[in-house]
Design a protein around this motif. Structure first.
Motif, short mmCIF file in Angstrom:
data_model
loop_
_atom_site.label_atom_id
_atom_site.label_comp_id
_atom_site.label_asym_id
_atom_site.label_seq_id
_atom_site.Cartn_x
_atom_site.Cartn_y
_atom_site.Cartn_z
N PRO A 509 57.11 83.88 57.75
CA PRO A 509 56.81 84.07 59.18
C PRO A 509 55.55 84.92 59.35
N VAL A 510 54.61 84.38 60.07
CA VAL A 510 53.32 85.05 60.26
C VAL A 510 53.04 85.13 61.76
N ASP A 511 52.57 86.33 62.20
CA ASP A 511 52.24 86.51 63.62
C ASP A 511 50.84 85.98 63.88
N LEU A 512 50.70 85.11 64.86
CA LEU A 512 49.43 84.47 65.15
C LEU A 512 48.38 85.48 65.60
N GLU A 513 48.72 86.42 66.51
CA GLU A 513 47.71 87.33 67.08
C GLU A 513 47.14 88.25 66.02
N SER A 514 48.02 88.90 65.23
CA SER A 514 47.51 89.84 64.23
C SER A 514 46.67 89.14 63.17
N THR A 515 47.06 87.94 62.79
CA THR A 515 46.30 87.18 61.79
C THR A 515 44.94 86.79 62.35
N ALA A 516 44.91 86.38 63.62
CA ALA A 516 43.64 86.00 64.25
C ALA A 516 42.68 87.20 64.30
N ARG A 517 43.17 88.39 64.66
CA ARG A 517 42.30 89.56 64.76
C ARG A 517 41.77 89.96 63.38
N GLU A 518 42.61 89.83 62.33
CA GLU A 518 42.12 90.14 60.98
C GLU A 518 41.04 89.16 60.55
N ALA A 519 41.25 87.87 60.84
CA ALA A 519 40.24 86.87 60.49
C ALA A 519 38.93 87.15 61.23
N TRP A 520 39.01 87.62 62.46
CA TRP A 520 37.79 87.89 63.24
C TRP A 520 36.97 88.99 62.57
N GLU A 521 37.65 89.95 61.95
CA GLU A 521 36.94 91.04 61.29
C GLU A 521 36.14 90.56 60.08
N HIS A 522 36.51 89.41 59.52
CA HIS A 522 35.85 88.90 58.32
C HIS A 522 34.68 87.97 58.63
N VAL A 523 34.38 87.78 59.90
CA VAL A 523 33.32 86.85 60.31
C VAL A 523 32.22 87.64 61.00
N SER A 524 30.99 87.28 60.74
CA SER A 524 29.85 87.88 61.46
C SER A 524 29.82 87.27 62.85
N THR A 525 30.27 88.02 63.82
CA THR A 525 30.48 87.46 65.17
C THR A 525 29.36 87.75 66.15
N ALA A 526 28.31 88.43 65.71
CA ALA A 526 27.18 88.77 66.60
C ALA A 526 27.70 89.47 67.86
N ASP A 527 27.35 88.94 69.04
CA ASP A 527 27.77 89.56 70.29
C ASP A 527 28.99 88.89 70.91
N ALA A 528 29.60 87.90 70.22
CA ALA A 528 30.76 87.20 70.78
C ALA A 528 32.00 88.09 70.71
N THR A 529 32.98 87.75 71.56
CA THR A 529 34.23 88.50 71.60
C THR A 529 35.41 87.57 71.36
N LEU A 530 36.50 88.18 70.88
CA LEU A 530 37.73 87.41 70.62
C LEU A 530 38.72 87.70 71.72
N SER A 531 39.33 86.63 72.25
CA SER A 531 40.36 86.77 73.28
C SER A 531 41.62 86.08 72.79
N VAL A 532 42.72 86.85 72.68
CA VAL A 532 43.99 86.28 72.26
C VAL A 532 44.89 86.19 73.48
#
Length: 647
Positions: A509-532
């Motif tokens: 069992p994996v939580d979607l929100e926490s996994t998404a935020r961790e993945a976002w930290e591993h990507v060069s996102t420039a000025d974009a933002t993540l919305s869950v």
């Protein structure tokens, strides 16, 4: 032999009541030629009409050794007859009468005894007394009876040894012939080999063979090569030219007949007959007729044997066909089913009766039938034993089964009788080959995948390292370590996939929100933002899910160009659905119209960064989890990826 008409008449009249036939030759050359062609039992020479009597006697002895030869003189005023030693003369009918008695005594009233040897085309049977004629008739009947007995006993003969026994017993039943034996002709060894059906009762030791073709056995060779009976008279000097000549001569044999046992197509052997007296024309004919009957029986036995051998071979094939686990069949030379086994019946759905007698095209299409015929021709031309063909079998219900056919030809005795085929269902093998091919394609892409997936955490680590060097802030060092740890995790994932071929290993069992935020930290996102927009618990391999989200985020940032916000959330589903799916979308420029049909193909790329590789990884991870993925347009005009996680 006489050129004097009165002498010929006198001798002929004196033999009117004797049991002999008389033939005439007027010249010595005619007499010698006739001796070469016919069986002559005695020769009378008119000494007064022949210039060189000794030379003529020598010629007679040379052509027919052992034939009684008698000289006769008839001078005016003198009486006397000289028989054999030319020592006295005779001049009246009494001497002719005494000569007749001498002839009868010398020949022992042998039928066809010849008086005055010759070569004329006509044979004059000038008379016989009633008692002599009756004896000749009885002897002729005996020969006819012998031939009939041979034919009757051979009616049910089923082996060559039976033929040998019948000929030997019938030819030697009585005192006409001293002995007889039958020999087989071995074509490979070029030899005559005596058959021994009853060694206990055979008086002559026959355990030897006779080579033919070297000239040592002229009688045997002439019979084999010419296909006709040959006879000869011989004396002690000629015994080496006669089979078992020494033994035969010691037992009083003086003439031999060798008759071939053969048909127009094949020699089977010879029958050799021995006699103490000269073998007459009627006896030659009887031997010829008896051996002809035996030859036909031997031909029948040979044909039956070849037929039985072919049937045994076919029976062996049939047993093999019936017991094999693969589908097997036998086709005749025209391609019609002669035999099918249970496995083929089960595979095709046809009954055995529904296939037997049908053409192979009932199961295979025309192209496959043509390919099979081509293979059969190739096997016959090259002499190879088998070949393989891949074809498609169509069952009675209309289904198609990919098969591999192992094909062999039936050519006993060099005659093409048909073909044998072994069919193996290769559906599972083709499935495995397809899986292996697909896996190899994935492995071929791993080099590009590694470079693609490692680029994001490597860029992040390099950026934080630069900040650490400028500021010395320990937080930047920690972020650098996180990037390196993520790179190590990606490398471990790739190695695991390369070894195991699985894009999802252990799921939890994996939580979607926490996994998404961790993945976002591993990507060069420039000025974009993540919305869950919400969360959901997923049954997933967390490491693989991180890679899926990282590639979705990177695609939105790098290929969206104007992307400002990336949103993640659960799909709107029935509240009773405990699992459901999720989406990833952005507000960028959206998906290229010319790429929507093949977004997830690893060979497709819209830039040097490689759009296709990232989205191919997304598809593989989703497929590995048993999810489906689809691409569409978001409400803001950007790209939207939806993942269905329910069955």
């Amino acid at each position: 032999m006489s050129s004097d008409r009165s002498t010929r008449a006198s001798i002929t009249l004196s033999l009117t009541d004797a049991p002999v036939d008389v033939v005439i030759a007027q010249r010595p050359t005619e007499a010698i030629e006739r001796l070469e062609r016919e069986s002559i039992d005695a020769v009378i020479i008119d000494a007064s009409a022949v210039a060189d009597v000794p030379a003529l006697i020598e010629g007679v002895e040379r052509e027919t050794p052992g034939t009684p030869t008698m000289a006769y003189w008839a001078d005016d005023g003198e009486e006397g007859a000289v028989v054999g030693d030319l020592s006295s003369r005779a001049g009246n009918t009494d001497s002719a009468a005494r000569l007749a008695d001498e002839i009868v005594e010398r020949t022992d009233a042998v039928p066809n005894a010849a008086v005055a040897a010759g070569t004329g085309t006509e044979t004059a049977a000038l008379g016989a007394r009633a008692e002599g004629a009756h004896a000749l008739e009885n002897r002729s009947d005996d020969l006819a009876t012998l031939v009939n007995r041979v034919r009757c006993r051979l009616v049910d003969a089923t082996s060559p040894l039976t033929v040998e026994r019948v000929l030997r017993e019938e030819l030697t039943d009585g005192d006409r012939f001293a002995f007889a034996w039958v020999g087989e002709y071995d074509r490979g060894e070029r030899a005559i080999i005596p058959w021994l059906s009853d060694t206990d009762t055979t008086e002559w030791p026959l355990r030897r063979t006779f080579d033919v073709g070297g000239g040592d056995q002229p009688l045997l060779e002439r019979a084999i090569w010419t296909g006709d009976i040959h006879t000869t008279q011989y004396d002690e000097a000629d015994r080496d030219a006669v089979p078992f000549g020494d033994l035969a001569f010691e037992r009083g044999v003086r003439s031999v007949a060798v008759a071939p046992l053969a048909t127009s197509d094949e020699p089977y052997g010879v029958a050799v007959v021995y006699a103490t007296d000269t073998i007459s024309e009627r006896e030659r004919d009887a031997i010829r007729d008896a051996t002809a009957a035996a030859s036909h029986v031997l031909e029948t036995i040979a044909l039956r044997g070849r037929h039985e051998q072919q049937e045994r071979a076919l029976h062996r094939y049939e047993r093999l066909v019936e017991t094999a686990g693969d589908g097997m069949y036998v086709l005749d030379e025209s391609g019609y089913f002669m035999t099918v086994n249970d496995a083929l019946v089960e595979i095709t759905g046809y009954s055995r009766e529904g296939l037997l007698g049908e053409h192979a095209s009932i199961l295979f299409d025309r192209e496959d039938v043509t390919a099979g015929e081509s293979i059969i021709r190739s096997l016959l031309e090259t002499g190879r034993s088998t070949d393989t063909l891949e074809l498609t079998l169509e069952t009675k219900p209309g289904e198609t089964i990919p098969c591999e056919a192992q094909i062999a030809v039936l050519v006993p005795d060099g005659e093409f009788l048909g073909s044998v085929g072994v069919l193996r269902d290769v559906t599972e093998r083709q499935r495995r080959e397809r899986q292996l091919r697909e896996r190899n394609e994935r492995l071929d892409a791993f080099a590009r995948i590694v470079s693609h997936d490692l680029r994001n955490p490597l860029s992040v680590a390099q950026g934080y390292l630069d900040l650490f060097e400028d500021s010395g802030d320990p937080d930047h060092a920690a972020k650098t370590r996180e990037g390196l740890d993520r790179m190590e995790s990606i490398i471990d994932d790739v190695l695991a996939i390369a070894r195991e071929g699985e894009w999802a290993a252990d799921t939890d069992p994996v939580d979607l929100e926490s996994t998404a935020r961790e993945a976002w930290e591993h990507v060069s996102t420039a000025d974009a933002t993540l919305s869950v927009t919400g969360t959901r618990t997923l049954e997933a391999d967390r490491s693989r899910l991180l890679r899926l989200l990282e590639n979705c985020f990177r695609n939105s940032i790098e290929h969206g160009e104007t992307t400002e916000t990336v949103r993640v959330g659960p799909l709107e589903t029935d509240e009773s659905d405990a699992n459901g799916g999720f989406f990833v979308e952005d507000d960028g420029e959206g998906l290229p119209d010319d790429r929507r049909g093949n977004l997830f193909d690893p060979s497709v790329s819209s830039s040097t960064e490689g759009l296709g590789i990232g989205l191919w990884i997304v598809r593989e991870v989703a497929t590995g989890h048993g999810w489906s993925v689809g691409a569409t347009e978001s409400d803001d005009g950007g790209a939207r990826f939806e993942f269905e996680t329910t069955d």
